[in-house]
Structure formats: structure tokens, C-alpha cells
Motif scaffolding. Structure first.
Motif: not given
Lengths: 391, 376, 391, 376
Positions: B56-60, B70-77, B92-94
Motif C-alpha cells: 500500500l505505501t510502497v513506491d510504485e 491515511g490509507e494505511l491507517a484505514v487498513v489498520m483500523e 509492512v508497517v515496520l
């Protein structure tokens, strides 16, 4: 919480801050910043300056002097006002009776009352609570009996805040004793100089007088001072009480108290336990501020004038934090707050009093009210519970 | 000011939510927890990859979606609501975030596509028994060896450390820099003491004995990158915790409405009603601060950002403690059983409260300088 | 709180302390002191050693092995036992079914059960709670229908602590379905090897198994295993539950946990906030201990076997402090407590685990029960409220 | 182990209780508070003297009853229930006790009979604006002058300082001893800034400008005597506070039973019931610690005694905060009025919490060494 605000919103807040800094009397702001109580004159002066700038009641309809602002802008205006140590406009005028008259009043009532209300040429008092009602407001007993072109009002109101200064009072009165509770209540505007109306101040434990009993003994009130329809007063009162979703959070007040604590805390804040309490207070206040902003952001999509769990939550948490802040200040002052004094003047030769010595403990006592008035915290919890449990 | 999800974020939330609703009910989760060797589902992991969540947050350019916190937070919730067991935080997060923040382009190319595709599990080993959560007060060492380094030391409570294909480990160089080093999972000298953690997620203590490693970027620059990744990771744990707290509240509400005693649903008892209301208040405060943390990540003022994120985690930890303890109490005995889900949420939020920093430490960190509320 | 004890009482406590130090297995005490759970064997061993010294059940009638001790002496005995890390005698045996049989049982029942109960040759389980009863214990549904010389029992019990080790179970069963709630309940002793009785352990969130479901499917129970009179079981249960006014304070346990925290807290306790929490815990525990002593001092003047607000207060505060202590320990351990492990053995080369790593967080989870079982804290508050409000 | 009152103490409690019940109802008190110049009753003061209360702990050779702290605690608890306004703490618990502990036989003879007879009011001036509650970190100075001393400095929050005939003041000597000095109320150079305190008791800030004084005993020995008197005084405030808390609880209980809302006494509301129950728990914990403090005064081990007394005051302060705040909340608006007594109890216990040391300071003092719970 600047990160939540757009550039435009931040600019708006800056503009308001500059306005209050330049237009409001510096002496008054400095005095209130040191914990002083706003006098009647402070409030009237402030409201007139606001009115001179067309800012007396931004949330009113534009034709009656309101501004076409977003809920967030109205919030920022109010918050900057508090943070600038400017006394808030009298809520009875601008937040309560004004919107009721503007929404439900006759054209004649609007013209007669709204300009004077905005400018505080009339100082309004609120006549809702009664000695035996409390949280059960609808059990009120004050009666208004129609007699020709007048109502004859009898009964007693209490907890009338600043009623000692009042010119007029808006009252909930029972006009149909046969009807059940909420039905049969009307909303009446009463001139406080009317014969038969007397005000008795109540001495509070903080040493001050801010609430009153109001006795109504055969007070004759012209029938054209009835707002809206007879027996519909309860719905106007609900409108009035549900009008401000976020004001009860008192976030501006809480933040200004936190800043004051930091300013005058001195070495007491090197104490790790006092410091930790301050930090947790700051964190909760920051969370509350964001909760306020979240509510404001979706304000448009919420039904107007209905109590909802969010405003109950803001009132609950806001009152707790207000109380925590006042308690923390007493703990920071320690023995220096033990003397009860009317002024900070001391005899020649004695040391000047530290800031807060005068008001810290009286404010702590006084703010116990924050969890009692405007719907006690028990009432707020019940509102939340009803909503989440649907039961 | 728009504090709600945008359309894209809402779609993401719906997608993840509906997958988890189908595949991650309490029974399925319990099955994974108690009966699977791995402790989580490779198949779901692949589905996360297919949905683009792992990148999700990895460069294309490395196969990711290049989205933001913001998007990662949606997934985490959403993950917090379902209480997933997969090593998403670890990988992913770490892990991926550290590679992205500190690694060279070659290292990113070597690692991130595998993460994105679901074929590589990562872990980050930093905590030590004697250092609590300090990033710098550590005993692990890295010394140059040939073109690379060797790492020695012991790390505890490594989330995903049991199954990680590659491990990022913090260690002190001879120059006293706290560097980040990349170790292969099957490297000589790396030994794992694997376990389930208190919350059911898998982890390990890792013992490094002269383990060959490569530095992730320049060791002298690593600490700043690491701290920045931890800011984001703390904010993400806040969102996960909010999802978990929300479930605890609604589970409790449902229980109060359905559980009968003395001939009526126990929701009639005012003391229980009001305590549920207090839980709601705690949840809303936590939700506000999780949002504040996410917004603060955009702040270029590093101390302000860090303070805001720490403040958020402090609020979240306090709210989670309150909500978790009350959720159990209002359930009574049933809430303490493995078969009933609410206790698992308590365990996860309790573990979150002990990850990166706890409430006591956060209180001191947030209060250390000018504090949170300023006149600005 | 030595200052409250007389010289004689202090000497008595010293004597008990010496006894536990010399007679109880050091390995076991050391292991339990490090946070280990007592095994079945630990408990049985302990009870046999106690029985060998005539100390198995000091509060029983003297003719059945009791001691003619004062309430304070019994308290000191129990407290020293806990502080010495000796597992307490199985409460189901010595505090619950034993006194019931000794008080209400037949001579034959006394002879048959009491010696074996004191010595733990019979491991008793408790069959009171049912899945749909909870705090409303009297709504229990398990039935016992008389059939000749036997009762036929059907139903389900739950939360049966350590039932997996049980030899016998004492049950509340409904013998008169027509009677209302509390009436119609009888107190039955059931051999757990009886056909139709099955035990299913419940897995708890701390990872352990300490409670069970017990299913009774046409279990046939000889009628001479009924204690006292049919349909009088509720009064025996109340006697049993109100038997120990001060035990639920768990003051010995709380003190031993505080000492453990101080012993293993290390540098974490240099942190002013953790230290402050420990101090306030110590203060509350000291207050609770004095509250216990106050109750013991006037024990003789209180009506026996009736719940009173003081024991509710002790249970409330005791459970809170137990929980606070367990929470503080997890905070002291920090990340070192995050791994769930069955043993403290680690692979060669790895560092030994710090004390508490194994049990701190599971105990925190497990002790959430302290405010739920034995009358939830909500039930205790209601008992207090009824007493002080008389309403 | 006998933790109840003995017969003599019970008789004392009954005597004082019945006097106060007759003479100190809420109205009588309010009258004194708001309408009397002195702020308290000389007539009642004389009655206390006649009952022997002013000389309760004074040695018989000086006209006292020679009783101990146990008896004094009984009186203090009764005084706490009635919330008396007379300067008993200032004169008896502090002033006379300091003279007794530090003074010479001549000084005792000169002062204590007057206290006992009710003709002398004393006060103790020690707090300074910059020193919080520290006894030793003070700026007031005493220098030898002729056969005596002169004292200079400013003291704040002096209980009874408005009307004291003689004042005991702490000051630093040229040898840096914290000495105790006796100053006549009408001495040259002594000026008073008198006020009511927040709780209605009268007090003053005192300014000493080269005021002639005599040393109470040897200045080098004074600090130990002072600390010991404060141990007792703290324990006495605990008893007073327990009396006040007890009244707050029972006033609240009565209010819940008589106040009707929604057609029933509000005692039917479970959340209010349970909060009253929590107040009861706080009261019992406070009562236990007040007892512990009284017993600890008999302890020869000074650090243990001091720790126990401080721990007691900490518990009392926390209980009083809880009970006071809840008493107001459960009363609602009426509780905040001067006409209703409960708020006055809140004010007195709040002032007690700020006397000698507050909860934060006590927490640190009690936790400073080995703490309270020991293996002994």
C-alpha cells in the motif's frame, strides 16, 4: 491542533486573533487573563464593540446581524475570543433567547428585541430551573394564566445565572395544567422591572454571587410577549438547549487555563507528578479539541436542534477537564492559595500575591458546577447510553 | 477542513472490511490461533497482497500502490476490528517502511517487490531486555566485516520474529551510531526462540552471534530514519487500537442488551448503562487522537510531529485500558474465556500499550519540553 | 501494621511464620514466590503437612480438628501462610463445604467427610454457578428429583474452579420447581466419578485452565448425600458465602505482591510515576489491612453468616488493589512481559528471563476475575448501598 | 487488639458531641462565619476550656488533663463533624504543643495555663510564599539581640494568625538552625494582613520586621521538636477530616433519600446508589488510616512513625477529594450554596489537604525510602 485546519481556516483564526488584540480593551484582557471575573460592564462593553464591528452574533440569521460563517469559523471565533481573555457574549442573549426569537418569534418581536439583544441593551436572564425540578426540568410548576391581554404569572425560578443584572427574563411557564409534563409549557418574555418580580441572590461556596432565585407573584405579562404558540414552549426550549453542539466542550476555556498554568506554574511544574497531571490534561484537551473539530466537520449532516451523543460526550469530557484544570492550579499554588481575598491588594510592605492566589481555589469550588448545570453529567451519560444501547 | 475519509479511502475500508467480515470471524481466528502451526494464514496473506495491502505505501516502482499513511491507517483500523494475526505490522508497517526509509535503491529493489507480492515476511528487532523501549541505549553491536558487517546481541519481543524471511536489526557500530542492519532469516549465527505473544501474535527472541549482515543505508543516518518510521508505526497502532476498542464497545453494548438477569436485559441497570457511556467517551477521545496522529504525520516540524504522535498513543493507551477493563467487567466471566472474542481484544490492546513506549514513558516524553498545548 | 497488634498477637504471627518457614517445602515456596501457579500436588502436600500439625482447618469446631483461635489469630495464620508463599488450603474444602457439613450435616456425614476434607483426601469442587444465572444465583435450574433412595440430577454448572481435579462436588440443586427461587433449593454432595457427570475445562484468556463446566446428565446421587433438610440449601449457601468476612480482602496476597514488585522492580522503580503508583498502592493496602483488623476486632459483636457492608467494602477494595498490583507489575516489566511462555526455560545462549516475565501479564488478565467472582463488585456496591441508604 | 474507643474516650466523644449538637448546627455556624467580627465564638471557646478540651494534652502541672493523642483525636473527629471555627488547631494542636515540646519549664508555666483556661490564643507561623511546605527552606531570620532575639520575614496562611495573642514563628538563626521563636501579639514590628481562609477559618499573613522574640528552647533542638509536633498535628487533621467526611457521606445519603425527581426519591437511581457506596469505601479507608496514624504516634521508631502519619494523610486527602467532590455532585446545585452545609465540609477538607503537605508531596515522601509495606 493546527494540523487539522486548512490554510484558510488558520488565516481566519489569525484574523480574529488580531481583531481581539487590537479592538478589545487591553486592561480588561490583562485583568481577566490573571483570573479576574468579568464584570457586567466588561460584558456589555465587549458586546457593544462586537456589535460595532458586526460581530455580535455571527450565528444569527444574516438579516439580523449574523455572518454566513461555517460552523468551524464560528467555533474559531469563539475560541479565539476566549483565548484572548475577552469575555464571551452573554449566552442568554446571543446563544439562547436570540436564536429562539429569530426562529419562532413574531416579526414585531424580532424588531423589538433582536438588535437590543445583540448589543446587550437588554441583559437577558434565563428562567427555566425551579427548586423542585432539577434534572426533571419538565416538572416545572410556575403557572401563567391568561387574563384578557395578559398572562398572570406565579411561581419561582432558581439558579438564574447573573439574574442580579437582568433587564428581561425568558421563562418556561405552565399554561395548561391539565396537559402532561412537556405539553402545556409556554415560552414567555418578562420585563424584570414588572411589579411582583423579585430577585434574591444565592451565596455560593466560592464566596461569590452568580445565581439567583426569581420569585414571580402575580406578575402581569402582556400576551404579545409570548414567543411562538401557547403550549409549544418545550420544543423551543429543546431547540435552544440543543442549539450549540460544541460550546459545552469549553475547549477554549480549557486551553486558556492550561496556558495559564504553564505560565504561572514555575518550579512547581518541575515536580514529576504535577507535570504528569498537566501532560495528561493537555493530551485529553487536545483529544477533546479534535473531537470538537470532528463534530464541526460533519455539523451540516446532523439534524439541527436535537441533543445527540456527541454533544453529550463533549459536555462530559469538557466539564471534567475544566474541573481537572482548576484542581491542578490549586495544587500548584499550594499554601499560597489558602487565603480567601476579595482583591489582590496587600498592605504596604507585604509581598505581592502570586498570580492565581486569588482565584484558584474559589474557581475550583465554583467549577464543581460544570458537571451539574446545563444537564448534569449523569443526564449526559443517560443520553449517550440511550443512543448507543437503543434501549 | 475535511476530517472524514475520502472516496478512495472509503472504498479501501469497504474492501478490507468485507474481506475480513467473510474470512475473519471469531471462530476462524480462534482456529488459526490455536490449531495452526504458523499462527496465521498464508492464504489470507496472499489475499492481502492481491488487494495491494502489503504494498500500500510502497513506491510504485517497487510494485506498490504508493499511498500514504491515511490509507494505511484505514487498513489498520479494519485490521484492529478483526484482530488479524498476520505479521502486517512486522512486515509492512515496520520492515518495509524501514527499508524504504533507510535502504539504498538496490536494497529497496531487492526487498520491497517481495513484500508487495506477499512472498517476503519481515521483522524488526530492536528491544532488549535491559533497555526497555530505548532505541539508543542498546547493547547489540555491529562491526564491519569484509564488504558487510556482523551483528551480535540479543533482541526480545520481536513481532514476526518467528517466521521472518529477513530481519532488520538495530545495533551500535564502533562509531556509536545506532545503525539498521539487514539479516537473512537463515543466516549463520542467528537463532530464534519463537513463541506466541500475549496477544496471540507470533514473535521471538532473537540471538545474534556474529551474524553476517548488510547495513541498511549509512549507519550514521539510520537513527533519524528509524525514528521517523516509528512515528508512523505509532500512529498506525493508534488506528489499529481504535478499531479494536470500537469492537469492544459494541460487543459490550450487544451483550448488555441480550444478557438477561433478574428477568430483564442487564441494559436496564443504570450503573452498567453509564459505564458503557463512559466507554463511548473514551473511544471518541481515542478516535480523535488517532486522527490527530495521522494528520500530524504530514507535519514537517519533526519535534511537533513526534509529540503529537506520542500524545495520541498516550490517549489511546489510556482509553484502551479503560475500555478493555470495563468490557471484561461488564461481560462478567464469559468475557474472560478464550471462546468469547472480547478478551482477545483486551489482550491485543494491552500488547499495543507495551509496544514502542508505554503510558508512563509517553507521559514523560510528551511533557518533557513545552508540552502539547501552546499559544502559537 | 504492627502498631495495631498486641505483643501476644505479634508473637503468634512470628510463631506461624517460623512454622511455615521450617515445615513447608522450600522449593515449592521459592517457586510460588517467583509467580508460579500452585499445582494440585502443591496444595495437597500443604494440606497434609498442615493436617499433620493439627492446623488443617483452625476455624472448624475443635472436635473436628479446629483451633480455639480468635478471629485475629485465624487471620494472622492465613496471612502469614500467603506471605510465606505457601498455597492456601483449598477453600472449597476448608472454608466452604467443611463448615457447612460441620454445622448442618448429619453425624454420619461429619465422620465420613470431615477428616478427608481437612486432609484433602477428597478434593472438593463447587457447583453453584450456572450459565444463565450469573449474579442472579438463585435462578439456578439444575434439578434433583427424588427417586427412591436416590436423587436424579440433571443440569449444568459452570465456573467450577479447579474442577478438573475434583473428587466430589457440592451442588445447589432445585428440588422443588414449584417453589419460588430461593425456596426449593437443596445442598447435595456428589461423587464426581458418578456416571453421567462430565467435566469440560474452559480455556481462559490468560492461557490457563482453572474453571470448568460440569454437566450432569441423569446423575444418580444417594439421598444420604443431601446436607441438612431438603429445600433449605439456600440458607446453607448463604451461611457458606457469608462465612468469611475478611478473606475476600486478600490482604496477604496484596502485600506479598507489593513486596515482590519492590524486590524485582529494579531501576524501573526509579521512574517517579511508577514509584508514585507503587506508593499509592502501598498506602491503600495499608489502609485495607487496618480495615481488616478493625473488622476482626469487632467480629464477635457481629451477627454470623450474614453479608454486611464491611465485608463488601473489603472485597471491593481488595479486588481493586489486587488488580492494580498486577497491572503495575506488567508496567514494570515493559516489553519483557510480552512473550507468552509456559516455562522460564530458554534455549542455550539466550539470557535468562527476568522474574515476572512469565506470569505478570497472564496474572493481569486472570485477575480481572477478582472484581467479577464471589459476588461482582456491582453486587458488593449494591449491598453497601442497601445498608447505608436503607432503601 | 482493641481498636475501639475505651470508656473514657467514649465519654469524651459523647460530651463534646452533645455540646456541639446543641450549639453548632449549620445555622449557628453560618451566623458566626458571616456575621461575627471574630469569625468564631469566644463563648464556646470558654466552654471548651471549661470542659478541659483546651488543656486536654497539657501536663497537669500547667492546668491540663495530661491526656494523649488518642483523646485529642476523639475531640478532633467531633470537631470535624461540627466543622468548628474556633482556633483549636492553631492554639492547642500547634501552639501549645510546640511550647510543650520545645519550651523551657518557665515558658510552659508562662503560657500553657493561659491556653488551658481559654484566655490565650496561639498561632504557629511557618509557611512562606516561596517555600511551599518546607520547614527548612525558609527565608525568615532570627538574630540574637540582647538577652533575646529579633525575627524578620514574612509568613503566609497562618491559621489563627489574625487573633493570636502570641505567635510561634520558625526562623533561621545565624547558625542556620531552624529555631522556634515566641512573639507577643502586640510586639513592635509585627503586622498582620488578616483574612478568612478559603474554609472560613480565620488566618493572616504576618510580616515580621525586627520583631523582639524569645527562643522557644534551644534553636538547635527546635527542628526535631517541631517535626514531632507536626507528626501529631497531621494525625489530628486526619481525625478531623474523617469527622468531616463522615458528615458529607451521611448528608448525601439523606439527600438521596429525601430529594424526589421523576416522581421518586433519587436514591432509586443505581448509579447514585453505587457512587454513595464508593464514598463509603473511601470513608472506611480514611478511617482506618486515621486510626493507623494515631497508633503510629506511639511508635518510638521516628522514621516509621513519620512515614505512617504521612501515609495516613495521603489516604485522607485522596478520600476527602473523592468524597467531597461526589458529595457536591450527588447533591447538585444545592450543594454549592452557602446555605447548605455540605459545601463547607468540602472547603474544610480541601484546606486540610493543603496544610502541612499535599497529596503529591506526601506521595513522594512516603515513597522515598523503603516505602510502607515491608517484609519485617
Amino acid at each position: 491542533m493546527n494540523t487539522a485546519l486548512s490554510k484558510e481556516d488558520r488565516a481566519f483564526a489569525e484574523e480574529m486573533r488580531a481583531f481581539f488584540a487590537s479592538e478589545m480593551p487591553a486592561e480588561m484582557r490583562e485583568r481577566l487573563g490573571r483570573g479576574g471575573h468579568p464584570s457586567r460592564d466588561d460584558i456589555v462593553t465587549t458586546m457593544r464593540i462586537l456589535d460595532d464591528h458586526g460581530l455580535a452574533a455571527p450565528h444569527w440569521p444574516v438579516e439580523w446581524g449574523g455572518k454566513d460563517w461555517t460552523p468551524l469559523q464560528r467555533h474559531l471565533f469563539a475560541e479565539e475570543m476566549v483565548m484572548a481573555n475577552v469575555p464571551s457574549p452573554l449566552a442568554f442573549n446571543t446563544a439562547m433567547v436570540g436564536p429562539v426569537i429569530a426562529t419562532f418569534g413574531s416579526q414585531e418581536q424580532k424588531e423589538r428585541f433582536l438588535p437590543a439583544t445583540a448589543r446587550c441593551d437588554i441583559w437577558w436572564s434565563q428562567g427555566f430551573s425551579e427548586p423542585n425540578a432539577g434534572s426533571d426540568l419538565a416538572s416545572l410548576k410556575t403557572t401563567a394564566v391568561r387574563d384578557g391581554d395578559e398572562y398572570v404569572v406565579n411561581g419561582q425560578k432558581t439558579w438564574t445565572t447573573l439574574g442580579q443584572f437582568g433587564d428581561w427574563i425568558f421563562c418556561l411557564v405552565r399554561t395548561d395544567s391539565a396537559a402532561k409534563k412537556q405539553r402545556g409549557i409556554s415560552f414567555l418574555l418578562i420585563d424584570m422591572t414588572s411589579p411582583g418580580l423579585t430577585v434574591r441572590p444565592i451565596h455560593l461556596i466560592d464566596g461569590g454571587y452568580e445565581v439567583n432565585e426569581v420569585f414571580l407573584d402575580n406578575v402581569r405579562v402582556p400576551a404579545d410577549q409570548l414567543v411562538g404558540e401557547e403550549n409549544q414552549g418545550w420544543s423551543y426550549a429543546k431547540f435552544l438547549l440543543g442549539n450549540e453542539r460544541t460550546a459545552n466542550a469549553s475547549i477554549g476555556l480549557i486551553k486558556s487555563r492550561i496556558l495559564r498554568i504553564k505560565r504561572l506554574g514555575g518550579t512547581a511544574l518541575d515536580d514529576p507528578l504535577l507535570r504528569a497531571r498537566l501532560t495528561r490534561l493537555e493530551v485529553e484537551a487536545t483529544a477533546l479539541e479534535m473531537s470538537v473539530l470532528r463534530v464541526l466537520a460533519r455539523e451540516a449532516s446532523l439534524p439541527p436542534g436535537v441533543p445527540d451523543p456527541t454533544s453529550s460526550m463533549l459536555k462530559l469530557k469538557g466539564s471534567e477537564l475544566q474541573q481537572d484544570a482548576s484542581e491542578l492550579l490549586t495544587d500548584i499554588l499550594g499554601p499560597a492559595g489558602l487565603a480567601y481575598r476579595e482583591t489582590d491588594e496587600v498592605p504596604a510592605g507585604f509581598d505581592a500575591l502570586p498570580e492565581g492566589a486569588l482565584d484558584a481555589m474559589p474557581t475550583y469550588f465554583n467549577w464543581r458546577k460544570a458537571s451539574i448545570y446545563a444537564g448534569s453529567n449523569e443526564v449526559q451519560r443517560e443520553i449517550i447510553a440511550k443512543t448507543i444501547l437503543k434501549f | 477542513m475535511d476530517l472524514d475519509l475520502n472516496d478512495e479511502q472509503q472504498m479501501l475500508a469497504d474492501t478490507v472490511g468485507s474481506l475480513l467480515e467473510k474470512r475473519y470471524d471469531a471462530n476462524a481466528r480462534l482456529q488459526l490461533l490455536e490449531s495452526s502451526e504458523l499462527g496465521w494464514s498464508r492464504e489470507l496473506w496472499q489475499q492481502y497482497a492481491d488487494l495491494g495491502l502489503l504494498g500500500l505505501t510502497v513506491d510504485e516502482q517497487y510494485g506498490g500502490a504508493g499511498m500514504g499513511a491515511g490509507e494505511l491507517a484505514v487498513v489498520m483500523e479494519s485490521f484492529g476490528r478483526a484482530l488479524i494475526l498476520e505479521p502486517f505490522v512486522a512486515t509492512v508497517v515496520l520492515g518495509a517502511a524501514l527499508v524504504d526509509a533507510a535502504g539504498s535503491p538496490e536494497q529497496k529493489q531487492a526487498i520491497l517487490p517481495g513484500v508487495t507480492a506477499g512472498s517476503t515476511v519481515l521483522a524488526f528487532a530492536y528491544a532488549e531486555a535491559a533497555s526497555r523501549w530505548s532505541l539508543t541505549d542498546i547493547a547489540a553491536t555491529a562491526v564491519p566485516a569484509g564488504s558487510g558487517w556482523t551483528v551480535s546481541g540479543e533482541k526480545i519481543a520481536v513481532l514476526g520474529g518467528d517466521s521472518a524471511d529477513r530481519v532488520v536489526v538495530s545495533a551500535k557500530t564502533p562509531d556509536s551510531d545506532v545503525g539498521l542492519f539487514l539479516v537473512e532469516g537463515d543466516a549463520t549465527g542467528l537463532r530464534r526462540d519463537a513463541y506466541a505473544m500475549q496477544d496471540g501474535l507470533r514473535g521471538a527472541d532473537l540471538l545474534f552471534e556474529d551474524v553476517p549482515a548488510v547495513a541498511l543505508g549509512e549507519p550514521a543516518d539510520a537513527l533519524a530514519a528509524l525514528e521517523s518510521v516509528l512515528d508512523t508505526a505509532m500512529a498506525m497502532l493508534c488506528s489499529e487500537a481504535v478499531g479494536a476498542m470500537e469492537r469492544m464497545l459494541w460487543m459490550t453494548v450487544d451483550y448488555l442488551k441480550t444478557r438477561e438477569q433478574f428477568g430483564a436485559p442487564i441494559a436496564v441497570f443504570q450503573t452498567l448503562r453509564h459505564r458503557a457511556a463512559n466507554m463511548y467517551v473514551s473511544l471518541e477521545q481515542a478516535r480523535s487522537m488517532a486522527l490527530a496522529a495521522r494528520l500530524a504525520l504530514l507535519d514537517d516540524d519533526v519535534p511537533a510531529r513526534r509529540r503529537a504522535v506520542r500524545a495520541a498513543k498516550l490517549q489511546i493507551d489510556l482509553s484502551a485500558r479503560h475500555i478493555g477493563q470495563e468490557a471484561i467487567q461488564l461481560h462478567g466471566g464469559i468475557g474472560m474465556t478464550m471462546e468469547y472474542p472480547v478478551g482477545h481484544y483486551l489482550k491485543r490492546t494491552t500488547a499495543i500499550a507495551k509496544t514502542f513506549a508505554d503510558a508512563d514513558l509517553l507521559t514523560q516524553l510528551v511533557g518533557a519540553d513545552e508540552g502539547l498545548v501552546t499559544a502559537d
